[in-house]
Design a protein around this motif. Structure first.
Motif, PDB file in Angstrom:
ATOM      1  N   SER A 143     -26.318  -3.371   5.108  1.00 30.87           N
ATOM      2  CA  SER A 143     -25.980  -4.681   4.575  1.00 30.87           C
ATOM      3  C   SER A 143     -24.515  -5.019   4.849  1.00 30.87           C
ATOM      4  CB  SER A 143     -26.229  -4.688   3.063  1.00 30.87           C
ATOM      5  OG  SER A 143     -25.709  -5.851   2.452  1.00 30.87           O
ATOM      6  N   ASN A 144     -24.213  -6.301   4.959  1.00 32.38           N
ATOM      7  CA  ASN A 144     -22.817  -6.722   5.039  1.00 32.38           C
ATOM      8  C   ASN A 144     -22.055  -6.411   3.758  1.00 32.38           C
ATOM      9  OD1 ASN A 144     -23.318  -7.663   7.589  1.00 32.38           O
ATOM     10  ND2 ASN A 144     -22.893  -9.813   7.158  1.00 32.38           N
ATOM     11  N   LEU A 145     -22.782  -6.211   2.662  1.00 32.51           N
ATOM     12  CA  LEU A 145     -22.140  -5.841   1.405  1.00 32.51           C
ATOM     13  C   LEU A 145     -21.556  -4.433   1.449  1.00 32.51           C
ATOM     14  CD1 LEU A 145     -24.667  -7.236  -1.246  1.00 32.51           C
ATOM     15  CD2 LEU A 145     -22.405  -8.153  -0.684  1.00 32.51           C
ATOM     16  N   ASP A 146     -21.973  -3.640   2.423  1.00 36.20           N
ATOM     17  CA  ASP A 146     -21.421  -2.291   2.543  1.00 36.20           C
ATOM     18  C   ASP A 146     -19.906  -2.335   2.732  1.00 36.20           C
ATOM     19  OD1 ASP A 146     -24.038  -1.409   2.448  1.00 36.20           O
ATOM     20  OD2 ASP A 146     -24.215  -1.150   4.614  1.00 36.20           O
ATOM     21  N   ILE A 147     -19.425  -3.365   3.394  1.00 34.48           N
ATOM     22  CA  ILE A 147     -17.992  -3.447   3.698  1.00 34.48           C
ATOM     23  C   ILE A 147     -17.155  -3.630   2.429  1.00 34.48           C
ATOM     24  CG2 ILE A 147     -16.232  -4.758   4.944  1.00 34.48           C
ATOM     25  CD1 ILE A 147     -18.385  -5.314   7.088  1.00 34.48           C
ATOM     26  N   PRO A 148     -17.436  -4.636   1.576  1.00 33.81           N
ATOM     27  CA  PRO A 148     -16.661  -4.716   0.334  1.00 33.81           C
ATOM     28  C   PRO A 148     -16.894  -3.532  -0.593  1.00 33.81           C
ATOM     29  CG  PRO A 148     -18.432  -6.347   0.342  1.00 33.81           C
ATOM     30  CD  PRO A 148     -18.339  -5.801   1.729  1.00 33.81           C
ATOM     31  N   ALA A 149     -18.097  -2.963  -0.580  1.00 33.46           N
ATOM     32  CA  ALA A 149     -18.368  -1.812  -1.443  1.00 33.46           C
ATOM     33  C   ALA A 149     -17.498  -0.620  -1.070  1.00 33.46           C
ATOM     34  CB  ALA A 149     -19.846  -1.430  -1.356  1.00 33.46           C
ATOM     35  N   ILE A 150     -17.373  -0.348   0.223  1.00 35.60           N
ATOM     36  CA  ILE A 150     -16.531   0.752   0.686  1.00 35.60           C
ATOM     37  C   ILE A 150     -15.057   0.427   0.481  1.00 35.60           C
ATOM     38  CG2 ILE A 150     -15.714   1.921   2.768  1.00 35.60           C
ATOM     39  CD1 ILE A 150     -18.197   3.174   1.869  1.00 35.60           C
ATOM     40  N   THR A 151     -14.688  -0.822   0.711  1.00 35.43           N
ATOM     41  CA  THR A 151     -13.301  -1.238   0.522  1.00 35.43           C
ATOM     42  C   THR A 151     -12.838  -0.948  -0.904  1.00 35.43           C
ATOM     43  OG1 THR A 151     -13.482  -2.978   2.196  1.00 35.43           O
ATOM     44  CG2 THR A 151     -11.731  -3.218   0.576  1.00 35.43           C
ATOM     45  N   LEU A 152     -13.708  -1.195  -1.861  1.00 36.29           N
ATOM     46  CA  LEU A 152     -13.359  -0.943  -3.265  1.00 36.29           C
ATOM     47  C   LEU A 152     -13.450   0.536  -3.620  1.00 36.29           C
ATOM     48  CD1 LEU A 152     -15.176  -3.998  -4.869  1.00 36.29           C
ATOM     49  CD2 LEU A 152     -12.713  -3.630  -4.738  1.00 36.29           C
ATOM     50  N   ALA A 153     -14.252   1.290  -2.898  1.00 40.91           N
ATOM     51  CA  ALA A 153     -14.445   2.706  -3.215  1.00 40.91           C
ATOM     52  C   ALA A 153     -13.269   3.563  -2.767  1.00 40.91           C
ATOM     53  CB  ALA A 153     -15.731   3.220  -2.566  1.00 40.91           C
ATOM     54  N   VAL A 154     -12.686   3.232  -1.619  1.00 38.99           N
ATOM     55  CA  VAL A 154     -11.605   4.050  -1.053  1.00 38.99           C
ATOM     56  C   VAL A 154     -10.293   3.662  -1.726  1.00 38.99           C
ATOM     57  CG1 VAL A 154     -10.364   4.680   1.042  1.00 38.99           C
ATOM     58  CG2 VAL A 154     -12.830   4.257   1.135  1.00 38.99           C
ATOM     59  N   LYS A 155      -9.663   4.627  -2.373  1.00 41.19           N
ATOM     60  CA  LYS A 155      -8.478   4.352  -3.182  1.00 41.19           C
ATOM     61  C   LYS A 155      -7.170   4.638  -2.454  1.00 41.19           C
ATOM     62  CE  LYS A 155     -11.319   3.436  -6.516  1.00 41.19           C
ATOM     63  NZ  LYS A 155     -11.645   2.027  -6.803  1.00 41.19           N
ATOM     64  N   SER A 156      -7.247   5.004  -1.191  1.00 41.24           N
ATOM     65  CA  SER A 156      -6.039   5.282  -0.415  1.00 41.24           C
ATOM     66  C   SER A 156      -5.954   4.307   0.751  1.00 41.24           C
ATOM     67  CB  SER A 156      -6.062   6.722   0.101  1.00 41.24           C
ATOM     68  OG  SER A 156      -7.221   6.951   0.887  1.00 41.24           O
ATOM     69  N   ASN A 157      -4.887   4.407   1.535  1.00 46.09           N
ATOM     70  CA  ASN A 157      -4.749   3.560   2.703  1.00 46.09           C
ATOM     71  C   ASN A 157      -5.812   3.937   3.728  1.00 46.09           C
ATOM     72  OD1 ASN A 157      -3.540   1.488   4.127  1.00 46.09           O
ATOM     73  ND2 ASN A 157      -1.953   2.784   5.027  1.00 46.09           N
ATOM     74  N   PHE A 158      -6.450   2.955   4.357  1.00 45.20           N
ATOM     75  CA  PHE A 158      -7.575   3.259   5.229  1.00 45.20           C
ATOM     76  C   PHE A 158      -7.761   2.162   6.267  1.00 45.20           C
ATOM     77  CE2 PHE A 158      -9.406   0.282   2.325  1.00 45.20           C
ATOM     78  CZ  PHE A 158     -10.401  -0.373   3.034  1.00 45.20           C
ATOM     79  N   ALA A 159      -8.607   2.451   7.243  1.00 46.76           N
ATOM     80  CA  ALA A 159      -9.008   1.464   8.246  1.00 46.76           C
ATOM     81  C   ALA A 159     -10.466   1.669   8.574  1.00 46.76           C
ATOM     82  CB  ALA A 159      -8.157   1.595   9.512  1.00 46.76           C
ATOM     83  N   PHE A 160     -11.147   0.583   8.883  1.00 43.09           N
ATOM     84  CA  PHE A 160     -12.512   0.652   9.386  1.00 43.09           C
ATOM     85  C   PHE A 160     -12.484   0.866  10.894  1.00 43.09           C
ATOM     86  CE2 PHE A 160     -13.456  -1.747   5.490  1.00 43.09           C
ATOM     87  CZ  PHE A 160     -14.659  -1.164   5.092  1.00 43.09           C
ATOM     88  N   MET A 161     -13.485   1.592  11.395  1.00 43.60           N
ATOM     89  CA  MET A 161     -13.770   1.609  12.821  1.00 43.60           C
ATOM     90  C   MET A 161     -15.145   0.981  12.991  1.00 43.60           C
ATOM     91  SD  MET A 161     -14.032   4.786  15.563  1.00 43.60           S
ATOM     92  CE  MET A 161     -12.303   5.231  15.402  1.00 43.60           C
ATOM     93  N   GLY A 162     -15.225  -0.093  13.792  1.00 43.12           N
ATOM     94  CA  GLY A 162     -16.489  -0.806  13.920  1.00 43.12           C
ATOM     95  C   GLY A 162     -16.643  -1.437  15.288  1.00 43.12           C
ATOM     96  N   LYS A 163     -17.798  -1.980  15.541  1.00 43.40           N
ATOM     97  CA  LYS A 163     -18.113  -2.539  16.859  1.00 43.40           C
ATOM     98  C   LYS A 163     -17.189  -3.712  17.181  1.00 43.40           C
ATOM     99  CE  LYS A 163     -21.918  -5.261  14.874  1.00 43.40           C
ATOM    100  NZ  LYS A 163     -23.367  -5.521  14.924  1.00 43.40           N
ATOM    101  N   ASP A 164     -16.850  -3.847  18.460  1.00 43.44           N
ATOM    102  CA  ASP A 164     -15.875  -4.852  18.855  1.00 43.44           C
ATOM    103  C   ASP A 164     -16.406  -6.279  18.758  1.00 43.44           C
ATOM    104  OD1 ASP A 164     -17.606  -4.762  21.002  1.00 43.44           O
ATOM    105  OD2 ASP A 164     -16.054  -4.513  22.528  1.00 43.44           O
ATOM    106  N   ASP A 165     -17.702  -6.446  18.469  1.00 40.45           N
ATOM    107  CA  ASP A 165     -18.241  -7.782  18.209  1.00 40.45           C
ATOM    108  C   ASP A 165     -17.526  -8.454  17.034  1.00 40.45           C
ATOM    109  OD1 ASP A 165     -19.992  -7.107  20.172  1.00 40.45           O
ATOM    110  OD2 ASP A 165     -21.789  -7.084  18.934  1.00 40.45           O
ATOM    111  N   LEU A 166     -16.998  -7.634  16.134  1.00 42.66           N
ATOM    112  CA  LEU A 166     -16.339  -8.156  14.942  1.00 42.66           C
ATOM    113  C   LEU A 166     -15.026  -8.859  15.266  1.00 42.66           C
ATOM    114  CD1 LEU A 166     -17.094  -5.164  12.553  1.00 42.66           C
ATOM    115  CD2 LEU A 166     -18.219  -7.394  12.602  1.00 42.66           C
ATOM    116  N   LEU A 167     -14.544  -8.687  16.488  1.00 42.41           N
ATOM    117  CA  LEU A 167     -13.341  -9.409  16.909  1.00 42.41           C
ATOM    118  C   LEU A 167     -13.587 -10.912  16.997  1.00 42.41           C
ATOM    119  CD1 LEU A 167     -12.048  -6.980  19.672  1.00 42.41           C
ATOM    120  CD2 LEU A 167     -10.822  -7.586  17.579  1.00 42.41           C
ATOM    121  N   THR A 168     -14.850 -11.305  17.068  1.00 46.14           N
ATOM    122  CA  THR A 168     -15.188 -12.733  17.120  1.00 46.14           C
ATOM    123  C   THR A 168     -15.627 -13.273  15.762  1.00 46.14           C
ATOM    124  OG1 THR A 168     -17.486 -12.264  17.758  1.00 46.14           O
ATOM    125  CG2 THR A 168     -15.875 -12.512  19.534  1.00 46.14           C
TER     126      THR A 168
END
Length: 241
Positions: A82-107
């Motif tokens: 789900s697209n909801l996975d992104i905000p769910a993980i964003t709230l779960a990780v309590k330290s500085n972080f970055a996503f690695m994801g498909k380059d389609d998201l650049l658009t």
């Protein structure tokens, strides 16, 4: 009738997401311009995830199997339905972080600002792109910045969702850098929003997330990557049943 309501809720959620993106854009833009500001950018991203999800009626309920020491660096691996996975993980990780994801998201008009700056775009069909992405991920880990990777590499076409085979990259990287992996099971996210919600709509409710105990990689060698991948797969799938 029910599908019509779910479709209506999806448009309501999209309106909420766009509204708060516009309101927060000056902050997102400013803190995304330079790497030293990325930590603050993540704070703004967490607030954005929280306020837009709550406003649309999505509530994330976390079960943490074992306390996580967020002063350490991790690779977070979660199933993706789900697209909801992104905000769910964003709230779960309590330290500085970055996503690695498909380059389609650049658009993607909402995620582009992150994948042009803090996050790492990856084209799995290009060996050069994959090499550069994981080299950048390696640099982040050495700087003490955690990575979030969806090891399936996609949201599958199956409905209800099934857990697809994991890609090898995150597990090789974890072993090479001696970074523990945190498996995360998104147990019922798809029942509120499957994929982007365009086919079945969305509905508000409680989304359950299980954050498992970190998997140590300090004693592993590169040839153990397949075993590590299988172990993390089993941990994540154990909650999905």
């Amino acid at each position: 009738m029910m599908l019509t309501l779910k479709k209506g809720h999806r448009f309501f959620y999209l309106a909420i997401v766009i509204l708060f993106f516009v309101l927060l854009y000056p902050f997102l833009y400013f803190f995304s311009r330079k790497a030293p500001r990325f930590k603050t950018l993540n704070h703004v991203r967490r607030f954005y995830s929280f306020i837009s999800s709550i406003a649309a009626g999505f509530f994330f309920r976390y079960r943490v199997v074992s306390p996580i020491d967020w002063s350490k660096t991790y690779i977070v691996c979660a199933n993706h339905t789900s697209n909801l996975d992104i905000p769910a993980i964003t709230l779960a990780v309590k330290s500085n972080f970055a996503f690695m994801g498909k380059d389609d998201l650049l658009t993607n008009p909402l995620l582009k600002i992150f994948f042009e700056t803090i996050d790492i775009p990856l084209n799995r069909d290009s060996k050069i792109s994959a090499f550069r992405a994981f080299k950048r991920g390696e640099e982040y880990l050495k700087q003490g910045m955690s990575l979030v990777i969806f090891p399936e590499g996609k949201i599958g076409d199956d409905y209800p969702p099934v857990l697809h085979e994991f890609k090898n990259g995150p597990f090789r990287l974890a072993i090479e850098q001696k970074i523990p992996i945190i498996p995360v099971s998104m147990t019922n996210m798809w029942t509120k929003m499957w994929d982007d919600g365009s086919k079945y709509g969305t509905r508000p409710g409680i989304c359950d997330i299980c954050i498992h105990q970190p998997v140590d990689t300090s004693g592993l060698n590169p040839e153990d990557a397949d075993d590590l991948k299988e172990n993390v797969y089993k941990i994540i799938s154990s909650e999905l049943r």
